[in-house]
Design a protein around this motif. Structure first.
Motif, PDB file in Angstrom:
ATOM      1  N   LYS A 178      -6.398   7.548  -1.006  1.00 48.10           N
ATOM      2  CA  LYS A 178      -7.155   6.348  -1.398  1.00 48.10           C
ATOM      3  C   LYS A 178      -7.729   6.506  -2.800  1.00 48.10           C
ATOM      4  CE  LYS A 178     -10.410   2.957   0.405  1.00 48.10           C
ATOM      5  NZ  LYS A 178     -11.198   2.680  -0.802  1.00 48.10           N
ATOM      6  N   LEU A 179      -8.245   7.710  -3.085  1.00 45.49           N
ATOM      7  CA  LEU A 179      -8.842   7.959  -4.392  1.00 45.49           C
ATOM      8  C   LEU A 179      -7.785   8.073  -5.484  1.00 45.49           C
ATOM      9  CD1 LEU A 179     -11.356   8.642  -6.101  1.00 45.49           C
ATOM     10  CD2 LEU A 179     -11.012  11.043  -5.475  1.00 45.49           C
ATOM     11  N   GLN A 180      -6.760   8.888  -5.259  1.00 52.11           N
ATOM     12  CA  GLN A 180      -5.766   9.156  -6.301  1.00 52.11           C
ATOM     13  C   GLN A 180      -4.925   7.928  -6.646  1.00 52.11           C
ATOM     14  OE1 GLN A 180      -3.553  12.957  -5.759  1.00 52.11           O
ATOM     15  NE2 GLN A 180      -5.101  13.452  -4.223  1.00 52.11           N
ATOM     16  N   LEU A 181      -4.729   7.046  -5.664  1.00 46.68           N
ATOM     17  CA  LEU A 181      -3.921   5.844  -5.893  1.00 46.68           C
ATOM     18  C   LEU A 181      -4.780   4.607  -6.152  1.00 46.68           C
ATOM     19  CD1 LEU A 181      -1.309   6.449  -3.044  1.00 46.68           C
ATOM     20  CD2 LEU A 181      -0.885   6.677  -5.513  1.00 46.68           C
TER      21      LEU A 181
ATOM     22  N   GLY B  40       2.298  -9.635   1.628  1.00 50.63           N
ATOM     23  CA  GLY B  40       3.027 -10.402   0.630  1.00 50.63           C
ATOM     24  C   GLY B  40       3.798  -9.555  -0.362  1.00 50.63           C
ATOM     25  N   LEU B  41       4.675 -10.226  -1.090  1.00 50.54           N
ATOM     26  CA  LEU B  41       5.579  -9.541  -2.008  1.00 50.54           C
ATOM     27  C   LEU B  41       4.873  -8.951  -3.216  1.00 50.54           C
ATOM     28  CD1 LEU B  41       8.581 -12.058  -1.978  1.00 50.54           C
ATOM     29  CD2 LEU B  41       8.393  -9.877  -0.755  1.00 50.54           C
ATOM     30  N   ASP B  42       3.720  -9.485  -3.586  1.00 54.18           N
ATOM     31  CA  ASP B  42       3.024  -9.016  -4.787  1.00 54.18           C
ATOM     32  C   ASP B  42       2.107  -7.825  -4.527  1.00 54.18           C
ATOM     33  OD1 ASP B  42       4.229 -10.967  -6.355  1.00 54.18           O
ATOM     34  OD2 ASP B  42       2.645 -12.437  -5.943  1.00 54.18           O
ATOM     35  N   CYS B  43       1.855  -7.530  -3.252  1.00 47.80           N
ATOM     36  CA  CYS B  43       0.972  -6.409  -2.913  1.00 47.80           C
ATOM     37  C   CYS B  43       1.621  -5.092  -3.314  1.00 47.80           C
ATOM     38  CB  CYS B  43       0.688  -6.409  -1.413  1.00 47.80           C
ATOM     39  SG  CYS B  43      -0.246  -4.980  -0.839  1.00 47.80           S
ATOM     40  N   LYS B  44       0.854  -4.221  -3.956  1.00 45.02           N
ATOM     41  CA  LYS B  44       1.338  -2.882  -4.299  1.00 45.02           C
ATOM     42  C   LYS B  44       1.142  -1.992  -3.076  1.00 45.02           C
ATOM     43  CE  LYS B  44       0.612  -3.466  -9.219  1.00 45.02           C
ATOM     44  NZ  LYS B  44      -0.020  -2.972 -10.468  1.00 45.02           N
ATOM     45  N   LEU B  45       2.237  -1.748  -2.380  1.00 45.56           N
ATOM     46  CA  LEU B  45       2.211  -1.030  -1.117  1.00 45.56           C
ATOM     47  C   LEU B  45       2.609   0.418  -1.337  1.00 45.56           C
ATOM     48  CD1 LEU B  45       1.611  -2.094   1.770  1.00 45.56           C
ATOM     49  CD2 LEU B  45       4.080  -2.281   2.115  1.00 45.56           C
TER      50      LEU B  45
ATOM     51  N   SER C 105      -1.495   9.524 -11.016  1.00 43.77           N
ATOM     52  CA  SER C 105      -2.282   8.928 -12.103  1.00 43.77           C
ATOM     53  C   SER C 105      -1.514   7.838 -12.844  1.00 43.77           C
ATOM     54  CB  SER C 105      -2.730  10.010 -13.088  1.00 43.77           C
ATOM     55  OG  SER C 105      -1.607  10.721 -13.592  1.00 43.77           O
ATOM     56  N   ASP C 106      -0.186   7.840 -12.704  1.00 40.36           N
ATOM     57  CA  ASP C 106       0.638   6.829 -13.380  1.00 40.36           C
ATOM     58  C   ASP C 106       0.893   5.601 -12.500  1.00 40.36           C
ATOM     59  OD1 ASP C 106       0.761   8.497 -15.511  1.00 40.36           O
ATOM     60  OD2 ASP C 106       2.888   8.956 -15.366  1.00 40.36           O
ATOM     61  N   SER C 107       0.231   5.526 -11.364  1.00 40.71           N
ATOM     62  CA  SER C 107       0.488   4.412 -10.446  1.00 40.71           C
ATOM     63  C   SER C 107      -0.329   3.168 -10.777  1.00 40.71           C
ATOM     64  CB  SER C 107       0.177   4.835  -9.002  1.00 40.71           C
ATOM     65  OG  SER C 107      -1.219   5.001  -8.820  1.00 40.71           O
TER      66      SER C 107
ATOM     67  N   GLY D 113       8.635   2.907  -6.454  1.00 42.44           N
ATOM     68  CA  GLY D 113       8.205   4.111  -7.169  1.00 42.44           C
ATOM     69  C   GLY D 113       7.936   5.255  -6.209  1.00 42.44           C
ATOM     70  N   ILE D 114       8.003   6.464  -6.728  1.00 38.44           N
ATOM     71  CA  ILE D 114       7.643   7.659  -5.966  1.00 38.44           C
ATOM     72  C   ILE D 114       6.548   8.373  -6.734  1.00 38.44           C
ATOM     73  CG2 ILE D 114       8.434   9.854  -4.998  1.00 38.44           C
ATOM     74  CD1 ILE D 114      11.261   8.675  -4.917  1.00 38.44           C
ATOM     75  N   PHE D 115       5.405   8.582  -6.068  1.00 42.12           N
ATOM     76  CA  PHE D 115       4.246   9.166  -6.736  1.00 42.12           C
ATOM     77  C   PHE D 115       3.808  10.439  -6.015  1.00 42.12           C
ATOM     78  CE2 PHE D 115       4.260   4.653  -7.679  1.00 42.12           C
ATOM     79  CZ  PHE D 115       4.144   4.665  -9.064  1.00 42.12           C
TER      80      PHE D 115
END
Length: 216
Positions: A25-28, A94-99, A150-152, A160-162
């Motif tokens: 939760k914190l890092q993302l 929804g499609l715009d949510c960053k999941l 940190s790049d998310s 993406g893969i973080f």
């Protein structure tokens, strides 16, 4: 909106699970992090769905403003797979949510055994806790960009893969169960196990000592 999904059998839930959830939760920089108790299809849970859910509620109670529990896998009829859960969250938010689908290093290492794992990045970002000193293996063969958490900040809604920093805790559900299988260790304080969760286990006679074990 930024939503995290962290699934697991939580059999039983322990301190590393909670620290991983809080860390994700914190890092993302997530708006919500949902812990999703699963009905494992590759193995059998030792405790019932109801007991695993109650233990998770107890463990998450001090962090209720940071962590949420979602029961969709427990109430879903038939076999329940992660791809179904990811699709369900995508449909809900929804499609715009960053999941972000959060997983530990062991889950990542076994990802290719999961149902429709190839489709995961089409629906969500993947967030993986990387173990220090262990080379990162990418089952997607660099098809998707791998970046530090940190790049998310400005990432897309999926694809993406973080990599997340793993809390250094030598705790596992299997190790805790081994301790609970024996007396007198079963009734003593157990590292990584919330005392209130431990009391629940003892009161409800979960993970009872194996037949033939020494009784103190």
């Amino acid at each position: 909106m930024r939503i995290g999904i962290f699934g697991g059998s939580f059999d039983p839930v322990h301190s590393a699970h909670i620290q991983m959830a809080l860390g994700a939760k914190l890092q993302l920089n997530l708006d919500e992090l949902f812990l999703v108790p699963t009905r494992p299809w590759q193995k059998t849970a030792r405790a019932s769905d109801e007991d695993r859910l109650e233990m998770l509620k107890i463990a998450c109670a001090p962090y209720s403003s940071h962590l949420k529990i979602d029961t969709r896998e427990l109430v879903r009829a038939g076999q329940s797979y992660s791809i179904d859960t990811i699709f369900s969250f995508r449909k809900q938010f929804g499609l715009d949510c960053k999941l972000f689908f959060v997983m530990g290093a062991d889950q990542w290492r076994n990802l290719t055994t999961w149902v429709q794992w190839q489709r995961f990045p089409e629906l969500t970002n993947l967030a993986v806790f990387k173990r220090n000193g262990i080379a990162f293996s990418d089952p997607y063969k660099a098809k998707y960009e791998v970046l530090p958490a940190s790049d998310s900040k400005n990432c897309s809604a999926f694809g993406g893969i973080f990599l997340l920093n793993l809390p250094e805790q030598d705790v596992s559900s299997s190790a805790i169960r081994q301790i609970l299988f024996q007396e007198p260790s079963r009734s003593s304080s157990i590292v990584g196990l919330d005392p209130n969760v431990h009391n629940y286990i003892l009161e409800h006679k979960l993970y009872l000592p194996r037949e033939g074990s020494h009784k103190a």
